[in-house]
Design a protein around this motif. Sequence first.
Motif, PDB file in Angstrom:
ATOM      1  N   LYS A  82      31.457  55.799  32.037  1.00  0.00           N
ATOM      2  CA  LYS A  82      30.414  56.333  31.163  1.00  0.00           C
ATOM      3  C   LYS A  82      29.146  55.479  31.263  1.00  0.00           C
ATOM      4  CE  LYS A  82      29.510  57.633  26.368  1.00  0.00           C
ATOM      5  NZ  LYS A  82      28.307  56.796  26.172  1.00  0.00           N
ATOM      6  N   GLU A  83      29.360  54.151  31.420  1.00  0.00           N
ATOM      7  CA  GLU A  83      28.232  53.240  31.513  1.00  0.00           C
ATOM      8  C   GLU A  83      28.605  52.102  32.445  1.00  0.00           C
ATOM      9  OE1 GLU A  83      25.225  50.896  28.453  1.00  0.00           O
ATOM     10  OE2 GLU A  83      27.350  51.093  27.933  1.00  0.00           O
ATOM     11  N   ALA A  84      27.705  51.728  33.310  1.00  0.00           N
ATOM     12  CA  ALA A  84      27.937  50.609  34.226  1.00  0.00           C
ATOM     13  C   ALA A  84      26.607  49.928  34.507  1.00  0.00           C
ATOM     14  CB  ALA A  84      28.586  51.092  35.515  1.00  0.00           C
ATOM     15  N   LEU A  85      26.406  48.795  33.874  1.00  0.00           N
ATOM     16  CA  LEU A  85      25.220  47.974  34.125  1.00  0.00           C
ATOM     17  C   LEU A  85      25.744  46.579  34.434  1.00  0.00           C
ATOM     18  CD1 LEU A  85      22.146  47.649  34.178  1.00  0.00           C
ATOM     19  CD2 LEU A  85      22.242  47.123  31.726  1.00  0.00           C
ATOM     20  N   ALA A  86      25.937  46.305  35.713  1.00  0.00           N
ATOM     21  CA  ALA A  86      26.603  45.074  36.114  1.00  0.00           C
ATOM     22  C   ALA A  86      25.923  44.498  37.344  1.00  0.00           C
ATOM     23  CB  ALA A  86      28.079  45.346  36.402  1.00  0.00           C
ATOM     24  N   PHE A  87      26.033  43.179  37.453  1.00  0.00           N
ATOM     25  CA  PHE A  87      25.391  42.484  38.561  1.00  0.00           C
ATOM     26  C   PHE A  87      26.400  41.581  39.259  1.00  0.00           C
ATOM     27  CE2 PHE A  87      22.132  43.597  35.470  1.00  0.00           C
ATOM     28  CZ  PHE A  87      21.245  44.310  36.279  1.00  0.00           C
ATOM     29  N   ILE A  88      25.929  40.486  39.814  1.00  0.00           N
ATOM     30  CA  ILE A  88      26.754  39.675  40.701  1.00  0.00           C
ATOM     31  C   ILE A  88      27.968  39.092  39.985  1.00  0.00           C
ATOM     32  CG2 ILE A  88      26.763  37.613  42.160  1.00  0.00           C
ATOM     33  CD1 ILE A  88      23.840  38.115  42.756  1.00  0.00           C
ATOM     34  N   GLY A  89      27.819  38.687  38.739  1.00  0.00           N
ATOM     35  CA  GLY A  89      28.912  38.001  38.060  1.00  0.00           C
ATOM     36  C   GLY A  89      30.029  38.898  37.588  1.00  0.00           C
ATOM     37  N   THR A  90      29.868  40.223  37.646  1.00  0.00           N
ATOM     38  CA  THR A  90      30.891  41.146  37.154  1.00  0.00           C
ATOM     39  C   THR A  90      31.889  41.481  38.260  1.00  0.00           C
ATOM     40  OG1 THR A  90      29.477  42.114  35.470  1.00  0.00           O
ATOM     41  CG2 THR A  90      31.278  43.480  36.279  1.00  0.00           C
ATOM     42  N   VAL A  91      33.168  41.514  37.893  1.00  0.00           N
ATOM     43  CA  VAL A  91      34.233  41.869  38.833  1.00  0.00           C
ATOM     44  C   VAL A  91      35.164  42.858  38.140  1.00  0.00           C
ATOM     45  CG1 VAL A  91      36.183  41.042  40.183  1.00  0.00           C
ATOM     46  CG2 VAL A  91      34.124  39.648  40.006  1.00  0.00           C
ATOM     47  N   LEU A  92      35.500  43.928  38.843  1.00  0.00           N
ATOM     48  CA  LEU A  92      36.435  44.942  38.345  1.00  0.00           C
ATOM     49  C   LEU A  92      37.657  44.967  39.260  1.00  0.00           C
ATOM     50  CD1 LEU A  92      37.175  47.390  36.504  1.00  0.00           C
ATOM     51  CD2 LEU A  92      35.984  48.831  38.165  1.00  0.00           C
ATOM     52  N   ARG A  93      38.840  44.843  38.660  1.00  0.00           N
ATOM     53  CA  ARG A  93      40.088  44.912  39.421  1.00  0.00           C
ATOM     54  C   ARG A  93      40.893  46.110  38.950  1.00  0.00           C
ATOM     55  NH1 ARG A  93      44.430  40.490  38.239  1.00  0.00           N
ATOM     56  NH2 ARG A  93      45.125  42.056  36.739  1.00  0.00           N
ATOM     57  N   VAL A  94      41.319  46.944  39.891  1.00  0.00           N
ATOM     58  CA  VAL A  94      42.139  48.114  39.594  1.00  0.00           C
ATOM     59  C   VAL A  94      43.415  48.003  40.425  1.00  0.00           C
ATOM     60  CG1 VAL A  94      42.270  50.630  39.557  1.00  0.00           C
ATOM     61  CG2 VAL A  94      40.070  49.495  39.172  1.00  0.00           C
ATOM     62  N   ARG A  95      44.546  48.182  39.775  1.00  0.00           N
ATOM     63  CA  ARG A  95      45.823  48.120  40.481  1.00  0.00           C
ATOM     64  C   ARG A  95      46.695  49.308  40.107  1.00  0.00           C
ATOM     65  NH1 ARG A  95      47.661  41.699  40.555  1.00  0.00           N
ATOM     66  NH2 ARG A  95      46.205  41.075  42.199  1.00  0.00           N
ATOM     67  N   LEU A  96      47.435  49.792  41.097  1.00  0.00           N
ATOM     68  CA  LEU A  96      48.360  50.903  40.921  1.00  0.00           C
ATOM     69  C   LEU A  96      49.779  50.349  41.021  1.00  0.00           C
ATOM     70  CD1 LEU A  96      48.732  54.025  40.709  1.00  0.00           C
ATOM     71  CD2 LEU A  96      48.740  54.066  43.216  1.00  0.00           C
ATOM     72  N   TYR A  97      50.536  50.487  39.936  1.00  0.00           N
ATOM     73  CA  TYR A  97      51.878  49.927  39.853  1.00  0.00           C
ATOM     74  C   TYR A  97      52.933  51.033  39.774  1.00  0.00           C
ATOM     75  CZ  TYR A  97      49.813  45.420  38.420  1.00  0.00           C
ATOM     76  OH  TYR A  97      49.105  44.256  38.363  1.00  0.00           O
ATOM     77  N   GLY A  98      54.169  50.651  40.082  1.00  0.00           N
ATOM     78  CA  GLY A  98      55.321  51.435  39.679  1.00  0.00           C
ATOM     79  C   GLY A  98      55.701  50.999  38.276  1.00  0.00           C
ATOM     80  N   ALA A  99      55.668  51.912  37.319  1.00  0.00           N
ATOM     81  CA  ALA A  99      55.872  51.533  35.918  1.00  0.00           C
ATOM     82  C   ALA A  99      57.255  50.935  35.702  1.00  0.00           C
ATOM     83  CB  ALA A  99      55.676  52.751  35.011  1.00  0.00           C
ATOM     84  N   GLU A 100      58.241  51.378  36.479  1.00  0.00           N
ATOM     85  CA  GLU A 100      59.601  50.898  36.251  1.00  0.00           C
ATOM     86  C   GLU A 100      59.848  49.519  36.858  1.00  0.00           C
ATOM     87  OE1 GLU A 100      59.460  55.140  35.541  1.00  0.00           O
ATOM     88  OE2 GLU A 100      58.768  53.919  37.216  1.00  0.00           O
ATOM     89  N   SER A 101      59.313  49.237  38.028  1.00  0.00           N
ATOM     90  CA  SER A 101      59.607  47.978  38.714  1.00  0.00           C
ATOM     91  C   SER A 101      58.469  46.962  38.615  1.00  0.00           C
ATOM     92  CB  SER A 101      59.898  48.241  40.196  1.00  0.00           C
ATOM     93  OG  SER A 101      58.718  48.655  40.877  1.00  0.00           O
ATOM     94  N   GLY A 102      57.249  47.400  38.364  1.00  0.00           N
ATOM     95  CA  GLY A 102      56.114  46.488  38.334  1.00  0.00           C
ATOM     96  C   GLY A 102      55.580  46.132  39.707  1.00  0.00           C
ATOM     97  N   ARG A 103      56.045  46.795  40.773  1.00  0.00           N
ATOM     98  CA  ARG A 103      55.536  46.511  42.116  1.00  0.00           C
ATOM     99  C   ARG A 103      54.122  47.069  42.273  1.00  0.00           C
ATOM    100  NH1 ARG A 103      59.194  48.763  46.574  1.00  0.00           N
ATOM    101  NH2 ARG A 103      59.501  50.411  45.051  1.00  0.00           N
ATOM    102  N   ILE A 104      53.308  46.355  43.025  1.00  0.00           N
ATOM    103  CA  ILE A 104      51.926  46.760  43.260  1.00  0.00           C
ATOM    104  C   ILE A 104      51.886  47.649  44.500  1.00  0.00           C
ATOM    105  CG2 ILE A 104      49.584  45.959  43.712  1.00  0.00           C
ATOM    106  CD1 ILE A 104      50.381  43.302  42.406  1.00  0.00           C
ATOM    107  N   LEU A 105      51.437  48.889  44.340  1.00  0.00           N
ATOM    108  CA  LEU A 105      51.335  49.835  45.454  1.00  0.00           C
ATOM    109  C   LEU A 105      49.899  50.116  45.859  1.00  0.00           C
ATOM    110  CD1 LEU A 105      53.960  50.949  46.686  1.00  0.00           C
ATOM    111  CD2 LEU A 105      54.284  50.337  44.301  1.00  0.00           C
ATOM    112  N   GLY A 106      48.959  49.787  44.990  1.00  0.00           N
ATOM    113  CA  GLY A 106      47.544  49.961  45.315  1.00  0.00           C
ATOM    114  C   GLY A 106      46.730  48.908  44.586  1.00  0.00           C
ATOM    115  N   ALA A 107      45.710  48.351  45.257  1.00  0.00           N
ATOM    116  CA  ALA A 107      44.912  47.291  44.631  1.00  0.00           C
ATOM    117  C   ALA A 107      43.488  47.351  45.168  1.00  0.00           C
ATOM    118  CB  ALA A 107      45.530  45.918  44.900  1.00  0.00           C
ATOM    119  N   TRP A 108      42.532  47.288  44.268  1.00  0.00           N
ATOM    120  CA  TRP A 108      41.122  47.304  44.633  1.00  0.00           C
ATOM    121  C   TRP A 108      40.391  46.245  43.801  1.00  0.00           C
ATOM    122  CZ3 TRP A 108      44.132  51.417  43.335  1.00  0.00           C
ATOM    123  CH2 TRP A 108      44.357  52.391  44.316  1.00  0.00           C
TER     124      TRP A 108
END
Length: 739
Positions: free
Chosen positions: A206-232
């Motif tokens: 909805k809103e994104a006003l960010a510069f050099i110091g901002t970092v966004l991490r998105v991860r896709l997990y298996g809810a049952e095992s907690g394994r990481i299947l996708g990471a950005w």
Amino acid sequence: MTPRVAARHLAALFDGGPKLVLLPGVAAPEALALPGLALWTLGDAMLLRPVEEAAEGEGIVLPAAPGQVLALVAPEAAAAAPLLDWWRGAAPGAVPPVIAAARGEAALPALAARAVSALAAGAEEAAAAQQGLVALRQEHEALRVAQAWLRRAAAQLRPPVPPLLVASAEPSPGGHAVAAREGRLALGQSLGVKLEGLASVALHLKEALAFIGTVLRVRLYGAESGRILGAWVLPGHALAAGWLTLDLPEPVGPVRETAWLEVKAELDAFDRLAFSLGAEAVAPGSAVAVAGGGAETRPLAFGAWSAQPGRCVQPLHWDGEAIGLPAPPIGAPAELPQQIWQAARVPEGRVERLAIGGEPARLVATLAPGEQALVVLPSVPLNGLDLLRAELAVGLGDTAWLEAALWLQPEGKTIGGAADLDPGAPGARWSGWHGGAFGDAACRLALALPPDPSRRAVVALALRNRAAGAEEVLRVEVARLYGTRAAVAPPEAARRPPSQLRLLPGVPAEAPVAAAVRLMERYLAANGTYRHLDLLMEGVRAGERAWSQLRCKLALNGANPLLEFRQRPGWPATFEHWPQARVDAAGTFLHLNEKMLAGGFVRTLVSERDRAMLATVLRLLPAVTATAARDATTNPEEYERWIAAARQLSATLQAGEAASALAAPAAATPDPAAKVPAGPAPGATSGPTAAAPPAPAPAAKIPAQPGQAAAPAAAKPAPVAEATGPAGVSPTAAAPAAG
């Protein structure tokens, strides 16, 4: 000499159950007659027989050594020597032990020990067999994916099929959003689908006003095992208001876990970041979970796409090093391995290693007033951690005199003293000085890690005594240093429990039958005009024809019943030759209503197997619906409405077949070129497609994947209320009462 056995006893000897062989001379054998234990005796001429049976004839030579013989019981060990010699030649790895006992009760203690040992060995064999089955299943799934890749590489006739939108939630027209507070944001969202086949996800900013110091991490997990299947990992300059699409390099393989998306952001002081929420309230397990925030009733605005194996892209912002790593459990402390402590260096201060008994050595610092100590831990693993925590125990002096700080420095940096600690180094962090409290026996401090920390880093613990008196000496033990994951855990409701099955009671062999049925989904549109039951039938047969799975949706569009079939990932193949059908954002689909069935649609199908399949589904439909609808509703009126819709469609088919039989008793096979009706009447649509919410602003539409038209509210899967209900069904079963 070779043992023998009567022909009629051969099957009992090799039935795999536990057995005890008694040699001649053992008195009171009835003491060994335990439940589940078969007693055999060795008679004259080496003839084996059950204890309760009389000897008869010479018998036949044993073709092999029997299994599961716990022991041989003999008055003396030497009496068993001939039988043991034969056993060593027939089965060297399964020679039973000898229990020397003159009476049956005297053999019980040794028999109990042998039974326990055999039970443990059997459990190990069962576990090994289970592991073998798991490995075989993994090999099968890997082979299936490899075959799909091979078909794609060999064909080269057309580009890959565009991804299909499988789940989405449109942004709220009212502007509902969840925003970062105090420069941090951590949230989780269940996508409501399985991981298998997922190729892309999208989030709406909805809103994104960010510069050099901002970092966004998105991860896709298996809810049952907690394994990481996708990471950005995305830098601040890559963020902008609108849809943020994140691709996977290839579709997720055969992982049948629930997809769980975790988002973590860290912002500079004046940066702003907010994620849009969905247009409608959903069940708690489907709503967004925000760390440190109140309970939300809406999901994130998101989209999720699946694709067939063979799609390969080069994704932006992909964090490949995190893939496959297990994330630490939420909130559970992840202790540092002993190798880290053994490699600790002390460039400053008086720090010694002390151990009590067999416990690992701990670091203990002695601090005079104004003195400082520095402990450096090189190459500390940080994967998946959000916080580093330290616990310091004060054994001498007052905790209020102590100040402590945690530092994070780049891996490989040499630290010779406190002056080498650089807060401006890449990835560096400092917790600030934490003072102890008067009267407290311990001092605790924490260091927040960045959203994209390196896999390993140097961690430094600084200690100092701020007291002024000459006698105010401190002895401080580094009791603990551990990491935790502070993100939001998937609630139990977000996990997809497996559906159970009820077995089918016996029915006539010539009747169409389904071994079981699963209710995959119950959907009700917000305005109440459209609803459907998603039905999966397993083990379907009709005469000589059989189908492992058949799936369809029974829908009510107003008062008009219709049947829907789809051609898409996750659905079993239904038609050998698909009739003329329509296509939406979720793929090819076919709608059948009463008018089409009464007009002889079944006869227009090219394949005889397709005609048999559709006729079987419609004949089974009333019984399938009668059992599945019990798990979809407890409202008697709604239950009867579903039964009536199923009977209405089934009766329409049967009436059409009867009319055709009267009009043309010797009708020929339908002409393959017969014209197929164009489709259902206008307005007869399916599922979420039929219940689209008001169209959002153009900027809020679900982004299109390459080769796919933009799909706004048409493919919205939420809100849905899943009801997984087991049922065995046959057309002869009477419809049960509601509830």
